[in-house]
Motif scaffolding. Structure first.
Motif, PDB file in Angstrom:
ATOM      1  N   ALA A 190       0.818  -1.217   0.000  1.00 20.37           N
ATOM      2  CA  ALA A 190       0.000   0.000   0.000  1.00 20.37           C
ATOM      3  C   ALA A 190       0.855   1.272   0.000  1.00 20.37           C
ATOM      4  CB  ALA A 190      -0.937   0.004   1.199  1.00 20.37           C
ATOM      5  N   VAL A 191       2.077   1.196   0.531  1.00 24.16           N
ATOM      6  CA  VAL A 191       2.955   2.364   0.580  1.00 24.16           C
ATOM      7  C   VAL A 191       3.338   2.815  -0.828  1.00 24.16           C
ATOM      8  CG1 VAL A 191       5.188   3.227   1.380  1.00 24.16           C
ATOM      9  CG2 VAL A 191       3.840   1.711   2.842  1.00 24.16           C
ATOM     10  N   LEU A 192       3.503   1.874  -1.734  1.00 25.44           N
ATOM     11  CA  LEU A 192       3.931   2.192  -3.095  1.00 25.44           C
ATOM     12  C   LEU A 192       2.774   2.608  -3.992  1.00 25.44           C
ATOM     13  CD1 LEU A 192       6.468  -0.726  -3.709  1.00 25.44           C
ATOM     14  CD2 LEU A 192       6.973   1.621  -3.022  1.00 25.44           C
ATOM     15  N   GLN A 193       1.575   2.178  -3.660  1.00 31.17           N
ATOM     16  CA  GLN A 193       0.420   2.459  -4.518  1.00 31.17           C
ATOM     17  C   GLN A 193       0.146   3.953  -4.611  1.00 31.17           C
ATOM     18  OE1 GLN A 193      -2.616   0.121  -2.631  1.00 31.17           O
ATOM     19  NE2 GLN A 193      -1.652  -1.839  -3.173  1.00 31.17           N
ATOM     20  N   GLY A 194      -0.066   4.403  -5.836  1.00 35.58           N
ATOM     21  CA  GLY A 194      -0.311   5.824  -6.075  1.00 35.58           C
ATOM     22  C   GLY A 194       0.939   6.615  -6.406  1.00 35.58           C
ATOM     23  N   LEU A 200       6.557   5.531 -14.101  1.00 36.82           N
ATOM     24  CA  LEU A 200       5.347   4.749 -14.333  1.00 36.82           C
ATOM     25  C   LEU A 200       4.484   4.745 -13.073  1.00 36.82           C
ATOM     26  CD1 LEU A 200       6.929   1.636 -16.116  1.00 36.82           C
ATOM     27  CD2 LEU A 200       5.896   3.653 -17.191  1.00 36.82           C
ATOM     28  N   PRO A 201       3.161   4.786 -13.218  1.00 33.22           N
ATOM     29  CA  PRO A 201       2.283   4.769 -12.043  1.00 33.22           C
ATOM     30  C   PRO A 201       2.269   3.385 -11.392  1.00 33.22           C
ATOM     31  CG  PRO A 201       0.977   4.644 -14.047  1.00 33.22           C
ATOM     32  CD  PRO A 201       2.404   4.876 -14.483  1.00 33.22           C
ATOM     33  N   VAL A 202       2.107   3.369 -10.076  1.00 34.36           N
ATOM     34  CA  VAL A 202       1.987   2.106  -9.331  1.00 34.36           C
ATOM     35  C   VAL A 202       0.520   1.935  -8.944  1.00 34.36           C
ATOM     36  CG1 VAL A 202       2.754   0.751  -7.352  1.00 34.36           C
ATOM     37  CG2 VAL A 202       4.335   2.356  -8.458  1.00 34.36           C
ATOM     38  N   LEU A 203      -0.112   0.870  -9.429  1.00 35.83           N
ATOM     39  CA  LEU A 203      -1.543   0.653  -9.241  1.00 35.83           C
ATOM     40  C   LEU A 203      -1.823  -0.325  -8.113  1.00 35.83           C
ATOM     41  CD1 LEU A 203      -2.454   0.034 -12.997  1.00 35.83           C
ATOM     42  CD2 LEU A 203      -2.409   2.228 -11.820  1.00 35.83           C
ATOM     43  N   LYS A 204      -3.044  -0.263  -7.589  1.00 37.73           N
ATOM     44  CA  LYS A 204      -3.544  -1.318  -6.722  1.00 37.73           C
ATOM     45  C   LYS A 204      -3.839  -2.543  -7.602  1.00 37.73           C
ATOM     46  CE  LYS A 204      -5.910   1.676  -3.383  1.00 37.73           C
ATOM     47  NZ  LYS A 204      -7.232   2.017  -2.784  1.00 37.73           N
ATOM     48  N   PRO A 205      -3.615  -3.748  -7.106  1.00 40.69           N
ATOM     49  CA  PRO A 205      -3.918  -4.943  -7.910  1.00 40.69           C
ATOM     50  C   PRO A 205      -5.360  -4.990  -8.397  1.00 40.69           C
ATOM     51  CG  PRO A 205      -2.572  -5.546  -6.031  1.00 40.69           C
ATOM     52  CD  PRO A 205      -2.932  -4.102  -5.837  1.00 40.69           C
TER      53      PRO A 205
END
Length: 640
Positions: A190-194, A200-205
């Motif tokens: 969750a720390v990396l999401q957003g 490149l964007p980091v998405l939630k699965p």
């Protein structure tokens, strides 16, 4: 207009792709040279202001031309243009800094010779501006190229699942790939999401399916080699269910050969799961029983049959007849035994056919003058026989009767039936089919003066086809779950080597009519076996106490006809034999008339495909089976 833009973009991409390395180097040198006047005029503007800029432009022009020549030479000497844009990293920035400092120093020296009197502060600012402009230009060109490539519809657009070190390395490696372009990350952290990593964007699965549909993602690359194989498999399966193609990336250690590129699953040795010491490793081979004789093994391509063949060959028989219904199984065991048979001086005779074929059975037994028959041919998979009762009863009962009677007529010395613990007070169709086969052999044993008929009854064989170990291995390799019918199910287990040794030793003990049973120790709890296999493969069980475990064990419920506990004996007592781990039971048998009646009724039922009539034979003559799949107390049974 859109077609024209697409054509123009395609031509641009092709032009860029077709540039040679020397041409790309020339472009980078030219860019640096063009940045020189911009950097120098910016330094003059900072130092002297707009009013003096026009005056100094013409004065510095000769010096700037010489600096450009020297800069080009320094760039080539320092191999500045040799660094690809996609590989332009901290090391490249350092080299650019050295290059900018040397260019500023050169400008200062040449300016001093020409008496420009700009002051060393101007040249320091010039060097800094040139350095920053050169670095920025390279990153800007890289982004431009990536944008052009990303708009190329022919490229494979991928999403990287895992924004850790491996994922980041993969994204950098794919930056300027001709075919593949990364468009986003996904990560469970969750720390990396957003955030944005490597641009490149980091998405939630949970956002991956919708994002993939919106952005035209073709493939998901799993870049989490440190994650256990089952968890990777679970993620891949979840993504594949949304229609995405998923591929897993090996770890860096695997890529450089420090780890073998093999499945993490390590097979568990069957003997480790018995819960007791193995029996039979020290049993001497009864060479005299088989040496120089003709041995027929029915079901020769099965788990038990094939091991029978291997161990019989150690006794150097004159001829080994492989009787098998499956063409593939017969081909496999015949090919495997070829070399062993040559070493033993044994002739191998492959026979393709069913034990229910009376004419073939008589022909084989008489033509090859068979001395010993080891009858292992049977349909043994409980759910399949339950669903195909007529076929199971025909093969297991009528097939045994056909081969046994043909053996009696041909004057075979010994006939050994391989039976099962499921024959004892059975609750499924496979069990009574084996018990009826035993009753047929017991009847022939009572009426035979020449041929010795006997039976060997044992529990589950570890590692045999359709048994629990191969099933658990396959489920673990797929990432789970491991399915268990009931947490309290227990079974007797033995290795295939133990089972076969028991059959071969029983052949030497037999006097006629015995049921030989191995002292198998205590039954093994299947739930414990499942946990052992999961942990033996290097994984952990996921349950309430360990919700982050790798493999889940799921309870599915008892199958039709399945018992919690198996038994080995129908009666209460047993007799000892020449071996302390083998005992014999002389169990109650049917009369000749009762056996003949049962076989006649069963043949008629099979011929007319009357399953109800076939099961009525089982319900009437097999102790412990009611005809409905329920266990019946012995004292309520039809007297045998």
């Amino acid at each position: 207009m859109e077609v024209q833009n697409g054509l123009y973009r395609f031509e641009m991409i092709e032009y860029i792709k077709n540039l040679t390395f020397a041409q790309k180097q020339a472009v980078l040198v030219l860019v640096d040279i063009l940045l020189l006047p911009i950097a120098l005029f910016s330094a003059i503007l900072v130092q002297f202001g707009w009013s003096a800029l026009a005056e100094h432009v013409w004065r510095v022009a000769p010096m700037l031309a010489l600096v450009a020549v020297v800069a080009a030479a320094l760039s080539i000497l320092l191999r500045i243009p040799n660094t690809r844009l996609v590989a332009y990293d901290y090391g490249g920035v350092q080299k650019t800094g050295v290059f900018a400092a040397l260019v500023a120093l050169t400008a200062g020296v040449l300016g001093g010779f020409q008496g420009l009197d700009l002051g060393w502060g101007t040249y320091v600012v010039f060097g800094l501006v040139f350095f920053l402009a050169s670095v920025f230009a390279r990153f800007a060109m890289l982004q431009f190229l990536l944008l052009v490539y990303q708009r190329d519809t022919s490229r494979c657009r991928v999403l990287i699942y895992g924004a850790g070190t491996t994922g980041l390395q993969l994204a950098h490696a794919l930056r300027a790939h001709d075919v593949i372009v990364p468009v986003a990350f996904a990560d469970d952290n969750a720390v990396l999401q957003g955030q944005r990593i490597a641009g490149l964007p980091v998405l939630k699965p949970s956002r991956v399916p919708s994002f993939a549909a919106e952005r035209g993602v073709d493939r998901v690359l799993l870049a989490m080699p440190s994650l256990s194989l089952p968890k990777q498999t679970q993620i891949a399966r979840r993504l594949e269910e949304t229609g995405l193609e998923v591929q897993a990336l090996p770890s860096f250690a695997q890529l450089i050969g420090e780890e073998a590129l093999v499945e993490k699953f390590a097979p568990v040795l069957p003997g480790q799961l018995l819960g007791r010491a193995q029996v039979g490793d020290s049993w001497p081979a009864e060479d005299s029983e088989y040496s120089g004789r003709t041995i027929l093994v029915s079901g020769a391509g099965g788990s038990i049959g094939s091991e029978l063949c291997r161990q019989v060959l150690a006794g150097k028989p004159a001829k080994l007849v492989l009787y098998e219904l499956s063409e593939l199984a017969l081909y496999t065991i015949n090919a495997e035994l070829g070399g062993l048979a040559r070493d033993a001086g044994t002739e191998i005779v492959p026979i393709l056919g069913s034990v229910t074929d009376a004419r073939l059975a008589r022909k084989v037994l008489n033509e090859h003058e068979v001395d010993i028959v080891l009858h292992a041919a049977a349909y043994k998979h409980v759910p399949l026989v339950e669903a195909n009762a007529l076929s199971g009863l025909a093969n297991n009962v009528l097939g045994t009767s056909t081969l046994a009677r043909a053996s009696l007529e041909a004057g075979v010395k010994r006939f050994i039936l391989v039976s099962s613990d499921k024959a004892v007070r059975p609750t499924n169709v496979m069990g009574p089919s084996k018990r009826l086969a035993e009753l047929v052999v017991q009847d022939l044993a009572a009426r035979s003066d020449g041929t010795i008929f006997a039976m060997v009854r044992f529990g589950n064989v570890l590692g045999s086809s359709g048994s629990v170990i191969p099933l658990f291995q396959e489920q673990i390799a797929r990432g789970g779950p491991v399915t268990l019918t009931h947490p309290d199910v227990k079974r007797y287990f033995m290795t295939v080597q133990e089972a076969v040794r028991l059959v071969l030793r029983a052949s030497s003990f037999a006097k006629g009519g015995e049921v030989f049973v191995l002292d198998m120790g205590q039954p093994v709890q299947i739930a414990k076996l499942a946990r052992q296999m999961v942990e033996g493969a290097g994984y952990s069980v996921r349950d309430r106490e360990n919700p982050d475990g790798d493999i889940e064990v799921v309870i599915t419920g008892l199958r039709p006809g399945e018992k919690l506990n198996e038994e080995l004996l129908i009666g209460e007592g047993h007799l000892t034999t020449a071996h302390e781990k083998i005992f014999a039971a002389r169990e109650v048998k049917l009369s000749e008339i009762e056996v003949a009646s049962a076989l006649r009724t069963l043949r008629e039922a099979v011929a007319t495909a009357d399953e109800k009539a076939a099961l009525s034979v089982v319900g009437r003559w097999v102790e412990g089976w009611s005809g409905e799949g329920d266990v019946v107390a012995p004292d309520t049974q039809h007297p045998a």
